[in-house]
Scaffold this active site. Structure first.
Site, mmCIF file in Angstrom:
data_model
loop_
_atom_site.group_PDB
_atom_site.id
_atom_site.type_symbol
_atom_site.label_atom_id
_atom_site.label_comp_id
_atom_site.label_asym_id
_atom_site.label_seq_id
_atom_site.Cartn_x
_atom_site.Cartn_y
_atom_site.Cartn_z
ATOM 1 N N HIS A 26 0.845 -1.189 0.000
ATOM 2 C CA HIS A 26 0.000 0.000 0.000
ATOM 3 C C HIS A 26 0.885 1.245 0.000
ATOM 4 O O HIS A 26 1.283 1.732 1.065
ATOM 5 C CB HIS A 26 -0.905 0.012 1.236
ATOM 6 N N HIS A 262 -3.816 3.314 -3.406
ATOM 7 C CA HIS A 262 -4.080 2.807 -2.058
ATOM 8 C C HIS A 262 -3.457 1.442 -1.808
ATOM 9 O O HIS A 262 -2.648 1.293 -0.888
ATOM 10 C CB HIS A 262 -5.593 2.738 -1.817
ATOM 11 N N GLU A 412 -17.128 -4.882 24.650
ATOM 12 C CA GLU A 412 -16.351 -6.121 24.743
ATOM 13 C C GLU A 412 -15.146 -6.128 23.808
ATOM 14 O O GLU A 412 -14.046 -6.536 24.201
ATOM 15 C CB GLU A 412 -17.243 -7.335 24.439
ATOM 16 N N ASP A 470 -32.431 -16.797 29.861
ATOM 17 C CA ASP A 470 -32.082 -15.795 28.853
ATOM 18 C C ASP A 470 -32.131 -16.365 27.435
ATOM 19 O O ASP A 470 -32.180 -15.613 26.466
ATOM 20 C CB ASP A 470 -30.691 -15.208 29.123
ATOM 21 N N HIS A 474 -28.141 -16.010 24.407
ATOM 22 C CA HIS A 474 -27.133 -15.780 25.433
ATOM 23 C C HIS A 474 -26.460 -17.069 25.905
ATOM 24 O O HIS A 474 -25.602 -17.023 26.787
ATOM 25 C CB HIS A 474 -27.760 -15.066 26.642
#
Length: 666
Positions: A26, A262, A412, A470, A474
């Site tokens: 690149h 690029h 997370e 749940d 989950h």
């Protein structure tokens, strides 16, 4: 005296030449950001090319890592052990110049950047570590032994990736004043002009994050770049973003400012034209000595490190205990009493049984080990009351600069990548936490931790259909197998508080990769063990219950399924069968044991085997053979109480016994 543009053109020439020789790479970004890099590296970056590991160096991160030839050119020009031959071998097998920067491969590379945005996240972690470690060890009177900046280059792709929102939001909340980012605002990505898909107001976006924002500045004007850096350095209560308007592929007459520069070599003809445009008349891979002389940073780097060493020596005289602790931590060593202290703790746990969830056992272990290891820097993705990651000594770094706990919020992916940066900084052992199902959000940062062999501990609770009501969204079923299949990754799924403490100890002592602790929501009964069995937990797998002679069948289990497997063994024994039960909390650790030990636990002469785990079943064929039986999951779960689900999916004594009998009879 050469001009700044001539010095920056050395980066452009080396980048063009290396990429052209490899016919891969690149060129656009290195050519576009060369002027910014020249100012930063020659005038502001504190580093020592003769010792890339000098602790108090500034950290430089190339988040837009596809432009790696920018960094390799900088390292070569400033005097690192990266000879021209390595630049000529760009992107070739076993070279020190891989396609994206890799830590441990190239001297001077601080982290492995590949997937866009993660280098930016790592930079946030580095800045957190610098500030927190400094707050813990620096003292008034000039004893600031931890005092450096974190600089990060980033592109449009980094800011389009969602992780940039996660980590930049947290960086602003924490007010990381020594984090300085440079946004390469060239308006081009692989698909062309970004105005068709990226039109947000970056300036206001980062202002909303509580960053100090400068720009747009001319990214090809050295004076403007210098002013911006100095202003950013003066702002100490928030991170800074310098928005630099640049031309991608600067110097290429026909491809500058377009996506053509690029992600592909410019071509021999265009490289020749660019040389004329830039007034660069040296042949490929040839740098005039005068340019080397002005780029060389070895003398000033040696002097800077020498000054720091003198400061550290004075610090040792005034604060000898602190200095010893500082050096222990940056070396990543455990305290000298670690082995004896942890042996006492684990033995005490075995002798004082508790039937508790392994997530609670983990919290208790953090309580024990946290007092021994001040380098533990914990955090959870907004689930601390469920993950149980806070202990009595926890102090938030938001409220206490010298604290040891990070409230990551619902981030997370960002959490895991930030912790990777903390690992790379040194001085801390980070642990992070979320539900096991949400490793799916963090997956790529988990993989990067494994790729870099980082010493991070990842706590994943609510580990199975035992999560219950749940429901399947989950309930993790495939995550355990996926983690176990990841190279350099270690996974533990303990069955009680004792195995949990041993798993923690193993994770702390490991230096060649991350460790996941897979923990239950529900209470687990503690198992009885002999002293030998207690020691063998650390080997990843061991015989928990045995027959008096060669077994007819071996039952293998992990985590919450160990107890029902023992129940099945009792029933089979009552029927007259000789049964061995193996607890296998860490398959990867067990697999690394010598063949004699593995044979003593899973003798090859006993081919009748059943594995029991509330996760995807296919992984276990390597232990039971293609003729063995597996009590596991082959579908997603359901929404119902945990007890109902375990029964419905066959995690019962009766089903294990039936599966075993079918094997024994055949």
């Amino acid at each position: 005296m050469l001009s700044r543009r001539e010095l920056a053109n050395a980066i452009r020439a080396l980048s063009m030449d290396a990429i052209q020789k490899a016919n891969s790479g690149h060129p656009g970004m290195p050519m576009g950001m060369a002027d910014i890099a020249e100012v930063l590296w020659r005038d502001y970056l504190k580093h020592n090319p003769t010792n890339p590991e000098w602790f108090d160096r500034d950290r430089f991160i190339l988040s837009n890592g596809h432009g790696s030839m920018l960094l390799y050119s900088l390292l070569h020009l400033t005097g690192y052990n990266l000879p021209m031959e390595e630049l000529k071998n760009f992107r070739q097998f076993h070279s020190k110049t891989p396609g994206h920067p890799e830590i441990g491969c190239t001297p001077g590379v601080e982290t492995t950047t590949g997937p866009l945005g993660q280098g930016l996240a790592n930079a946030v972690g580095l800045a957190i570590a610098e500030r927190t470690l400094g707050a813990q060890f620096n003292r008034p009177g000039g004893y600031d032994i931890v005092n450096h900046f974190t600089y990060v280059f980033m592109g449009d792709g980094c800011l389009m990736e969602g992780i940039s929102h996660e980590v930049c939001s947290l960086a602003g909340t924490l007010g990381l004043g020594k984090l300085i980012g440079f946004y390469d605002y060239n308006g081009i990505s692989i698909d062309g002009e970004i105005k068709g898909w990226f039109t947000e107001d970056t300036y206001r976006r980062f202002e909303a994050y509580n960053w100090h924002v400068l720009g747009e500045i001319d990214g090809h004007n050295s004076k403007a770049i210098s002013r911006a850096i100095e202003e950013a350095q003066s702002v100490t209560d928030k991170p800074s973003l310098i928005i630099c308007r640049t031309v991608i592929g600067f110097g290429s007459p026909n491809k500058a400012g377009t996506e053509e520069s690029h992600g592909a070599a410019l071509g021999d003809e265009e490289v020749a034209l660019a040389r004329e445009e830039l007034s660069w008349h040296s042949p490929p891979f040839k740098i005039p000595q005068e340019i080397y002389n002005q780029w060389d940073a070895t003398a000033v780097g040696i002097e800077r490190e020498h000054s720091w060493n003198e400061k550290l020596a004075s610090y040792k005289k005034v604060y000898p205990d602190l200095a010893n602790e500082f050096e222990r931590r940056i070396k990543g060593e455990v305290p000298v009493t670690w082995e004896s202290d942890t042996y006492k703790i684990i033995t005490k746990l075995q002798n004082n049984p508790q039937n508790i969830a392994s997530r609670k056992a983990s919290q208790n272990t953090i309580e024990y080990f946290g007092s021994l290891l001040p380098e533990l820097l914990g955090g959870s993705a907004d689930l601390a009351p469920s993950n149980l990651t806070i202990w009595s000594g926890s102090k938030s770094i938001k409220d206490h600069l010298a604290g040891n706990y990070i409230h990551y919020g619902v981030r997370e992916f960002g959490m895991t990548a930030i912790a990777n940066g903390i690992c790379n900084h040194g001085g801390f052992l980070p642990y992070t936490a979320t539900f096991l199902i949400f490793v799916e959000y963090a997956r790529n940062a988990v993989r990067m931790a494994a790729l870099m062999k980082l010493r991070q501990i990842m706590i994943y609770t609510h580990d199975s259909i035992g999560l219950g009501e749940d429901g399947p969204t989950h309930q993790p079923v495939e995550q355990l197998a996926s983690l176990r299949l990841t190279p350099n990754f270690s996974t533990w799924r303990p069955c009680d508080q004792v195995e949990t403490a041993v798993a923690w100890k193993a994770a702390i002592e490991r230096h060649d990769g991350p460790t996941a602790l897979i923990l239950s929501r529900q209470n687990l009964p503690q198992q009885k063990r002999t002293p030998e069995q207690l020691l063998n937990i650390a080997r990843g797998g061991y015989v928990l219950r045995d027959s008096n002679s060669t077994p007819d069948i071996i039952l293998i289990a992990t985590g919450s399924e160990v107890e029902i497997t023992l129940g099945a063994a009792s029933k089979l024994s009552f029927d007259g069968y000789k049964v061995r039960v193996v607890s296998l909390p860490s398959t990867d650790v067990f697999d690394k044991q010598d063949i004699a030990y593995r044979e003593s636990v899973l003798p090859s002469t006993v081919r009748v085997r059943v594995a029991v785990e509330a996760g995807i079943s296919d992984y276990w064929f390597k232990y039971v053979g293609i003729d063995g039986k597996i009590v596991g999951m082959n579908t997603f779960g359901e929404s119902a109480p945990a007890g109902t689900l375990f029964s419905a999916f066959g995690f019962t004594i009766e089903n294990i016994v039936n599966q075993a009998r079918s094997l024994l009879k055949s």
